[in-house]
Write a protein that holds these residues in place. Structure first.
Motif, short mmCIF file in Angstrom:
data_model
loop_
_atom_site.label_atom_id
_atom_site.label_comp_id
_atom_site.label_asym_id
_atom_site.label_seq_id
_atom_site.Cartn_x
_atom_site.Cartn_y
_atom_site.Cartn_z
N GLY A 187 -18.78 -24.73 39.91
CA GLY A 187 -19.00 -22.79 40.29
C GLY A 187 -20.84 -23.20 41.38
O GLY A 187 -20.21 -22.17 42.31
N VAL A 188 -21.16 -23.82 40.73
CA VAL A 188 -22.32 -23.51 41.06
C VAL A 188 -22.15 -25.10 42.53
O VAL A 188 -22.87 -24.16 43.32
CB VAL A 188 -23.29 -24.68 40.12
N SER A 189 -21.92 -25.96 42.49
CA SER A 189 -21.61 -26.42 43.43
C SER A 189 -20.92 -25.86 44.88
O SER A 189 -21.28 -25.92 45.92
CB SER A 189 -21.14 -27.63 43.40
N LEU A 190 -19.56 -25.19 44.12
CA LEU A 190 -18.72 -24.36 45.31
C LEU A 190 -19.73 -22.77 46.27
O LEU A 190 -19.74 -23.05 47.10
CB LEU A 190 -17.84 -23.29 44.03
N ALA A 191 -20.53 -22.78 44.67
CA ALA A 191 -21.63 -21.68 45.12
C ALA A 191 -22.17 -22.44 46.79
O ALA A 191 -22.37 -21.17 48.34
CB ALA A 191 -22.12 -20.97 44.48
N ALA A 192 -22.98 -23.22 46.30
CA ALA A 192 -23.97 -23.54 47.65
C ALA A 192 -22.74 -24.40 48.80
O ALA A 192 -23.19 -23.84 49.91
CB ALA A 192 -24.20 -25.05 47.27
N THR A 193 -21.56 -24.85 48.85
CA THR A 193 -20.84 -25.23 49.76
C THR A 193 -20.74 -23.47 50.39
O THR A 193 -20.80 -23.83 51.95
CB THR A 193 -19.52 -25.67 49.36
N GLU A 194 -20.80 -22.56 50.08
CA GLU A 194 -20.17 -21.21 50.42
C GLU A 194 -21.20 -20.93 51.26
O GLU A 194 -20.83 -20.23 52.16
CB GLU A 194 -19.78 -20.33 49.66
N ARG A 195 -22.57 -21.05 50.89
CA ARG A 195 -23.42 -20.43 51.36
C ARG A 195 -24.34 -21.30 52.54
O ARG A 195 -24.13 -20.86 53.95
CB ARG A 195 -24.81 -20.50 50.63
N PHE A 196 -23.94 -23.00 52.80
CA PHE A 196 -24.19 -23.72 53.38
C PHE A 196 -22.60 -23.10 55.25
O PHE A 196 -23.14 -23.10 55.83
CB PHE A 196 -23.97 -24.93 53.23
#
Length: 173
Positions: free
Chosen positions: A43-52
């Motif tokens: 979920g952490v990397s998914l949130a970073a991808t969504e922010r990007f």
């Protein structure tokens, strides 16, 4: 920020902190041991991808992105993520002249590194700065031209020691 103090991942009001000298050693060790596990959580990397993705969508405003006309120069390996030199160049003039540049780092806690508005100087763009990177990643430069087109350039940078307050292991590849 008077009345607040920085806890490892959030601001904490003094009334919620443990009495005495702030957070207890037990609380600190719990956070330190769970930190790497939280970084590996999907979920952490998914949130970073969504922010990007949201930063890119905000800059492009639905316009198509061209991969030519903009160059991003950066060292392939940075010993420290605290100060990584990057240079954005473009030879465009007239309607191909760059009027705005945004630097993004997808894996940083704050994705947007810089936004620069460029005046009409009549010379090709050459923008040099230093950025801070948390880990090895591909830095993205987006540029808007006077004609309304959006340009994109990328540079992969391997970081040995992270520059956002904590060190992350260097991932192979």
């Amino acid at each position: 920020m008077r009345g607040y103090r920085l806890c490892v991942s959030r601001l904490v009001r003094p009334s919620t902190a443990a009495p005495g000298h702030g957070q207890s050693r037990r609380h600190f060790l719990r956070l330190a041991l769970l930190g790497p596990a939280a970084a590996a959580w999907p979920g952490v990397s998914l949130a970073a991808t969504e922010r990007f993705d949201s930063e890119v969508a905000l800059f492009t405003a639905g316009r198509p992105v061209r991969a030519d006309g903009l160059n991003l120069e950066a060292p392939p390996v940075a010993e420290s993520g605290y100060s990584v030199p990057v240079t954005v160049t473009s030879a465009g003039t007239g309607p191909d002249r760059v009027v705005r540049v945004r630097l993004l780092a997808p894996d940083n806690p704050l994705v947007r590194l810089a936004t620069v508005t460029v005046g009409d100087t009549g010379v090709p763009l050459r923008l040099s700065t230093r950025i801070r990177l948390a880990r090895s990643q591909t830095v993205v430069a987006l540029a808007e031209t006077a004609g309304g087109q959006v340009l994109r350039a990328e540079a992969a940078i391997a970081v040995v020691v992270g520059g956002c307050g904590f060190d992350l292991p260097l991932e192979p590849g």
